[in-house]
Design an enzyme around this catalytic site. Structure first.
Site, PDB file in Angstrom:
ATOM      1  CG  ASP A 123      15.831  -4.528  -0.904  1.00 48.79           C
ATOM      2  OD1 ASP A 123      14.855  -4.221  -0.558  1.00 48.79           O
ATOM      3  OD2 ASP A 123      16.106  -5.389  -1.775  1.00 48.79           O
ATOM      4  N   PRO A 178      10.076   9.852  -6.861  1.00 46.16           N
ATOM      5  CG  PRO A 178       9.024  10.862  -8.652  1.00 46.16           C
ATOM      6  CD  PRO A 178       8.986   9.631  -7.783  1.00 46.16           C
ATOM      7  N   GLY A 179      10.189  11.824  -5.206  1.00 45.15           N
ATOM      8  CA  GLY A 179      10.382  12.713  -4.204  1.00 45.15           C
ATOM      9  C   GLY A 179       9.378  13.868  -3.741  1.00 45.15           C
ATOM     10  N   GLY A 180       8.265  13.778  -4.470  1.00 44.86           N
ATOM     11  CA  GLY A 180       7.168  14.738  -4.119  1.00 44.86           C
ATOM     12  C   GLY A 180       6.758  14.572  -2.715  1.00 44.86           C
ATOM     13  CE  LYS A 181       2.660   9.918  -1.920  1.00 45.88           C
ATOM     14  NZ  LYS A 181       2.840   9.879  -3.414  1.00 45.88           N
ATOM     15  CB  CYS A 202      -0.977   5.551  -7.299  1.00 46.82           C
ATOM     16  SG  CYS A 202       0.437   4.571  -7.711  1.00 46.82           S
ATOM     17  CB  CYS A 206       8.966   3.206  -1.940  1.00 52.10           C
ATOM     18  SG  CYS A 206       8.779   1.729  -1.205  1.00 52.10           S
ATOM     19  CB  ALA A 207      11.562   8.535  -0.952  1.00 47.38           C
TER      20      ALA A 207
END
Length: 413
Positions: free
Chosen positions: A276, A232-235, A345, A229-230
């Site tokens: 998925d 928008p990419g911050g992690k 979160c 569930c990456a």
């Protein structure tokens, strides 16, 4: 007859408020349609600010409205919604009363303008004020005790630096504060694209709490990590910057496109993959898996106050079911000796602490307690070795989002 200046922004705010309270949409979902006729960026920002403050202080605004009406207005009555926006402007955004009236009453064309004018004028004559902190909706008051003071203001902007070794330099350049290596907090207000370092990809926007899960995996040194569930990419970017070889999986084509754009801007490397997670099967197992799971996102209420009014037991139960399915998949994809990070979160114990207990009882994974020395800004782990943050923490420094994070390792066979 010419419409008053600013009416389009107020009309857009009313549409967004209606979308959240009547249709259960997020502000992110409601904004594109509502703002279609609002051309100027400052007017778009104003519309979002008005509806944001109305949602943040909704319980208190409604109490004021009810104090000035003989018969309570229905919750979904248009005059109530318009008055919420008018009071939010006056009491939170310091808009002069004459401008509030001039841009608010036209929203009730063909409706009870006199009623709205009378209620607003009565409250202004009383010189009403709002409490020190928002009154939370009743269903959250007990669950989120002590957090309301963290919701008074929209959050400042946290940046995650690509190069932790340049923390001091970027803190000085941006005039911000740093609570950890690789972190800088700066005041909100400047468009992100205009902040120094944006074009060169020196940093990305990421709340301090959202930066913590990747910090708990440490240096990757060429090992393989899966960011589930990456987008928008911050992690993903944080893992890549720490040396991990990252597979970044997400189901959303649009959000995965944002992730790819972020990788390009920062020059960091990862392997984005659209799939998925509940049906995908990897070709190999991973040294580390970060599952920042889909959740109710109640921990983001500082910046997304719509969650205060959209989330209830049904939404929580739906998310718990999805999270458990993803946890089960992730546990099977982990190498012996590998590390699983589960994060949400969310402020809801059903999505955090209760899920961690379920992991302990179900998969034979060994808890890897989080240590205080791993955490920045005086944060401390729970007695169980988990991390729980909420908007009431670090209030004197600007607060942070609500997160739950747990860590486990898979036994070596």
């Amino acid at each position: 007859m010419a419409q008053p200046s600013g009416i389009h922004a107020r009309r857009a705010a009313l549409k967004m408020l209606d979308a959240v309270l009547r249709r259960g949409e997020t502000l992110e979902q409601a904004a594109p349609g509502a703002l279609r006729d609002v051309r100027k960026a400052p007017d778009q920002a104003l519309a979002k600010a008005i509806v944001g403050e109305a949602l943040r202080w909704l319980t208190d605004l409604d109490a004021l409205i009810d104090s000035a009406t003989k018969n309570p207005l229905p919750d979904d009555a248009k005059p109530r919604s318009v008055l919420r926006l008018m009071l939010a402007q006056s009491l939170r955004l310091e808009t002069p009363p004459h401008a509030v009236i001039a841009t608010g009453l036209p929203l009730l064309a063909g409706g009870p303008r006199r009623l709205a004018h009378g209620v607003f004028s009565t409250l202004m004559k009383r010189e009403v004020t709002l409490p020190e902190a928002p009154t939370l909706p009743e269903r959250f008051q007990e669950r989120w005790d002590g957090m309301a003071h963290g919701l008074v203001q929209p959050p400042e902007v946290d940046l995650h630096l690509k190069d932790e070794g340049q923390t001091d330099q970027w803190q000085a350049k941006l005039g911000g504060e740093s609570f950890a290596s690789g972190h800088v907090r700066m005041p909100r207000g400047t468009p992100i694209e205009q902040v120094e370092g944006y074009d060169e990809g020196a940093w990305w926007v990421q709340d301090l709490a959202a930066q913590l899960p990747t910090r708990l995996l440490g240096d990757g040194a060429g090992k393989h990590a899966l960011d589930l569930c990456a987008a928008p990419g911050g992690k993903t970017m944080a893992l890549s910057a720490s040396g991990w070889k990252v597979t970044a999986l997400d189901i959303s084509k649009r959000r995965l496109g944002v992730l790819k754009d972020n990788l390009k801007r920062t020059g960091l490397k990862a392997s984005p993959l659209r799939a998925d997670a509940l049906t995908w099967e990897p070709k190999h197992q991973f040294d580390a898996i970060l599952l920042d799971a889909p959740c109710t996102a109640t921990g983001t209420c500082r910046r997304h106050p719509d969650v205060l009014h959209r989330i209830g037991p049904r939404q929580i139960a739906e998310m718990v079911e999805i999270q458990r399915a993803l946890i089960e998949k992730a546990a099977g994809w982990l190498k012996s000796g590998g590390t699983l990070i589960y994060a949400v979160c969310s402020l809801e114990p059903e999505e955090g602490e209760e899920q961690a207990d379920w992991i302990n009882d179900t998969f034979g994974l060994t808890p890897a307690p989080i240590q205080g020395v791993e955490l920045p800004a005086s944060l401390e782990p729970t007695p169980e070795g988990w991390l729980r943050t909420h908007p009431g923490m670090l209030r004197e420094k600007g607060g942070l989002d609500g997160f739950f994070v747990g860590r486990w390792t898979k036994s070596v066979r």
